[in-house]
Design an enzyme around this catalytic site. Structure first.
Site: not given
Ligand code: NAD
Ligand code: DAU
Length: 353
Positions: A136-138, A161, A165
């Site tokens: 993810t870009d998060e 989260y 990741k």
């Protein structure tokens, strides 16, 4: 057909979730000479009715396995002798990671570690097994008003989260550098489209609006996300899985930055027109902000475009209308999700096999 007769045997973890099920619908039909084995333990987010139509496909199998369960995973790898894995299984919802981070650490980090170890131990030469890790870009944290995330952006995760990741991305990277595993990683922006669990912003707003319930907007609603229609993400995964360079990471995004409040207002406008009801934006409620809420995400997807020729096909204008149509035509799916009834699909369709 016996497993050994397929050209490739590809494991897909998390195939009963939102992106995984869209990916399987895409890949199983497109590559009939490959076997696809969906490894998923069916958490609250795993819904086998997302895969309706695939049960009878000769090149699709389902294995109900928790990626935290090393022995079950090893037995599954032994059974199928996979030569590739696309790894999507994860706890995926930021709000849940704030109220209960443990599952995120166990699945997203521990589960990824289990998979890496099985690949390392069971392949003679790590480079003969392709692992595509879906991220993810998060992991890059939050942007200010300007600039974009690229493959070179630093990791600065802000939620349990995104931290879990980020840890899994770095483990995957280390197995390439240390053991020579053939890995590719993609970091994608916010997806939307059919089969997304109605806890995420877009399906939650559609579901609440059609039921006349409040539409919660966190903080001032001016946080920005870069929205990508899920089938565009699936096409990017297909390309990177087949053509990506080992050890590389690819950022995937929709070139479509929008403030949350604009999305909520747009959904209200479109639904009000469709349903011919009182303006639905009267249901909007600004609520307490998410702790650690990232302000802005935006992807510069020029690397994947220049290297692999990928670009999103759908504008947000088209994608959101297709999404609204899908949810309105599949209200039973939504009802089943919200009530938990979707779990019965597994019991009636799969558990006697
Ligand atoms: P999802 O929550 O809809 O689906 C996750 C799936 O993983 C479910 O089917 C669930 O049953 C399964 N799963 C969870 N824990 C498991 C475990 N321990 N063992 C086996 N299966 C397990 O998630 P999604 O939105 O489809 O996201 C899929 C992947 O893509 C995730 O890795 C996520 O981080 C990543 N991603 C999502 C987005 C997005 O916008 N949704 C964007 C970028 C990246
Ligand atoms: O950027 C990719 C990520 O996108 C993925 O890695 C995650 O798995 C996925 O869940 C998604 O994370 P977000 O936190 O961005 O998505 P969510 O739909 O939860 O929220 C989108 C934005 O809307 C975010 O700024 C929070 C806000 N929001 C969300 C909900 C559920 C609200 O204002 N109200 C809400 O009720």
């Amino acid at each position: 057909m016996p497993h050994s007769d397929f050209a490739r045997k590809i494991a897909i973890t998390g195939g009963a979730g939102f992106i995984g099920s869209n990916l399987l619908q895409h890949m199983v039909r497109k590559y009939p000479d490959c076997l696809f084995v969906n490894i998923d333990c069916l958490t609250y987010a795993g819904n086998l009715s997302n895969l309706v139509g695939l049960e009878q496909a000769g090149n699709y199998r389902f294995e109900k396995i928790d990626i935290r369960d090393n022995q079950a995973l090893a037995a599954c790898f032994e059974k199928y002798q996979f030569d590739a894995l696309i790894h999507l299984a994860a706890e995926s919802h930021v709000d849940r990671s704030i109220t209960g981070p443990a599952d995120f650490i166990e699945t997203n980090i521990g589960g990824t570690f289990n998979l890496l170890e099985i690949i390392r131990r069971t392949t003679q030469d790590g480079s003969s097994f392709r692992l595509h890790h879906i991220s993810t870009d998060e992991v890059f944290g939050s942007l200010g008003p300007k600039g974009y995330f690229t493959e070179k952006s630093a990791y600065r995760p802000n939620s349990p989260y995104s931290a879990s990741k980020a840890a899994s991305d770095l483990l995957v990277r280390s197995y390439h550098k240390t053991y020579g595993l053939d890995v590719v990683t993609t970091n994608c922006s916010n997806n939307y489209g059919p089969y997304q669990f109605p806890e995420k912003l877009i399906p939650l707003i559609i579901n609440n609006a059609r039921n006349g319930k409040p539409l919660p907007v966190y903080g001032d609603g001016k946080q920005i996300r870069d929205w990508l229609f899920v089938t565009d993400h699936c096409e990017a995964i297909d390309l990177v899985f087949h053509k990506g360079i080992a050890g590389e990471t690819y950022c995937i995004g929709g070139h479509n930055e929008m403030e949350n409040i604009s999305i909520v207002r747009l959904i209200c406008k479109l639904l009000t027109q469709r349903l011919g009801c009182q303006p639905l934006d009267r249901l909007i409620q600004f609520v307490t902000d998410r702790p650690g809420h990232d302000r802005r995400y935006a992807i510069d997807a020029s690397y994947i475009k220049s290297q692999l020729g990928w670009e999103p096909r759908f504008t947000f204008e088209t994608g959101i209308k297709m999404t609204l149509d899908w949810y309105l035509e599949n209200q039973a799916w939504l009802e089943n999700c919200v009530s938990g009834e979707y779990r019965k699909y597994y019991e009636t369709t799969y558990s006697n096999r």
